[in-house]
Scaffold this active site. Sequence first.
Site, PDB file in Angstrom:
ATOM      1  N   TYR A  91     134.680   9.453  49.774  1.00 52.44           N
ATOM      2  CA  TYR A  91     135.753  10.334  49.336  1.00 52.44           C
ATOM      3  C   TYR A  91     137.122   9.719  49.617  1.00 52.44           C
ATOM      4  O   TYR A  91     137.481   9.485  50.774  1.00 52.44           O
ATOM      5  CB  TYR A  91     135.616  11.671  50.068  1.00 52.44           C
ATOM      6  CG  TYR A  91     136.507  12.788  49.570  1.00 52.44           C
ATOM      7  CD1 TYR A  91     136.120  13.578  48.494  1.00 52.44           C
ATOM      8  CD2 TYR A  91     137.708  13.079  50.202  1.00 52.44           C
ATOM      9  CE1 TYR A  91     136.916  14.621  48.054  1.00 52.44           C
ATOM     10  CE2 TYR A  91     138.513  14.118  49.770  1.00 52.44           C
ATOM     11  CZ  TYR A  91     138.113  14.890  48.695  1.00 52.44           C
ATOM     12  OH  TYR A  91     138.909  15.925  48.266  1.00 52.44           O
ATOM     13  N   SER A 181     128.471   8.632  52.132  1.00 47.72           N
ATOM     14  CA  SER A 181     129.247   9.869  52.156  1.00 47.72           C
ATOM     15  C   SER A 181     129.326  10.463  50.746  1.00 47.72           C
ATOM     16  O   SER A 181     128.293  10.800  50.170  1.00 47.72           O
ATOM     17  CB  SER A 181     130.634   9.602  52.752  1.00 47.72           C
ATOM     18  OG  SER A 181     131.278  10.808  53.084  1.00 47.72           O
ATOM     19  N   GLN A 182     130.516  10.579  50.162  1.00 49.59           N
ATOM     20  CA  GLN A 182     130.595  11.023  48.771  1.00 49.59           C
ATOM     21  C   GLN A 182     129.714  10.130  47.895  1.00 49.59           C
ATOM     22  O   GLN A 182     129.000  10.612  47.003  1.00 49.59           O
ATOM     23  CB  GLN A 182     132.027  10.960  48.267  1.00 49.59           C
ATOM     24  CG  GLN A 182     132.177  11.247  46.778  1.00 49.59           C
ATOM     25  CD  GLN A 182     133.611  11.044  46.303  1.00 49.59           C
ATOM     26  OE1 GLN A 182     134.291  12.007  45.994  1.00 49.59           O
ATOM     27  NE2 GLN A 182     134.066   9.812  46.246  1.00 49.59           N
ATOM     28  N   ASP A 269     127.708  13.015  63.473  1.00 50.96           N
ATOM     29  CA  ASP A 269     128.538  12.965  62.268  1.00 50.96           C
ATOM     30  C   ASP A 269     129.210  14.322  62.067  1.00 50.96           C
ATOM     31  O   ASP A 269     128.552  15.321  61.794  1.00 50.96           O
ATOM     32  CB  ASP A 269     127.670  12.616  61.057  1.00 50.96           C
ATOM     33  CG  ASP A 269     128.487  12.245  59.840  1.00 50.96           C
ATOM     34  OD1 ASP A 269     129.584  12.814  59.673  1.00 50.96           O
ATOM     35  OD2 ASP A 269     128.024  11.409  59.046  1.00 50.96           O
TER      36      ASP A 269
END
Length: 318
Positions: A91, A181-182, A269
């Site tokens: 992101y 992630s993203q 996380d």
Amino acid sequence: MQLFDLPLDQLQTYKPEKTAPKDFSEFWKLSLEELAKVQAEPDLQPVDYPADGVKVYRLTYKSFGNARITGWYAVPDKEGPHPAIVKYHGYNASYDGEIHEMVNWALHGYATFGMLVRGQQSSEDTSISPHGHALGWMTKGILDKDTYYYRGVYLDAVRALEVISSFDEVDETRIGVTGGSQGGGLTIAAAALSDIPKAAVADYPYLSNFERAIDVALEQPYLEINSFFRRNGSPETEVQAMKTLSYFDIMNLADRVKVPVLMSIGLIDKVTPPSTVFAAYNHLETKKELKVYRYFGHEYIPAFQTEKLAFFKQHLKG
């Protein structure tokens, strides 16, 4: 270890009910049909890069909403066809300097495209937000599934696979997807919405189990959703927004993935809480493996990079 989510034994069995609406499959069928109406028109521009044994290009193509999506494409400088990898970034976490990642994969023998997500770098964003949104992209167009930002992003990820698979130097039967992630969320989404990938590696995937994520995430970008709800206090607004998010929850897409999946998560996380990752993982109905790193958070995990290389070697070169 600072434990802020569920203990590991509970995470391993954490499988919340899917939240997919009744028209979930129809929505994605129609969305893919809309994408198909747009001609990709890929354009390759050579880039002078200081590395031997690899050719580098700036690749641009047209995607959903006629947006021009761009990214870096690196190819081994030898006769193909080559196995290929499409990589999706985190992101708002891509820089032009990340071209070296695609070059690194190419030096390992893979034709590699790193897609730059619409609006977050130099790719065009044609989506609209008729009701306004919080800082960032998480709530852009969030009150309507048809205008939600990630509709375009998921379809861009699919189009990237279509473009790469059309190139002569690429073996269309040996294409993998990866990202963190993203990018990990896009990896699962792309593998669910396209039959092109043959293997998928997702580092601590984002965009999963939204209902829990907004309650337990301690850092952005999930918190953009909380901020939107704070500014728009109507309960009806929250209900509608969460319904929209359900169409894009990779937990709801997971059972559509039919290829081998390798996934990672760090137990501290705070960006993509472990439970949200396990939610997606436990809904996968394919050959899968999740590497758990007890003392890592939302960060580069060195040991997993070796696992990733071995996984793609097995499934794309074996």
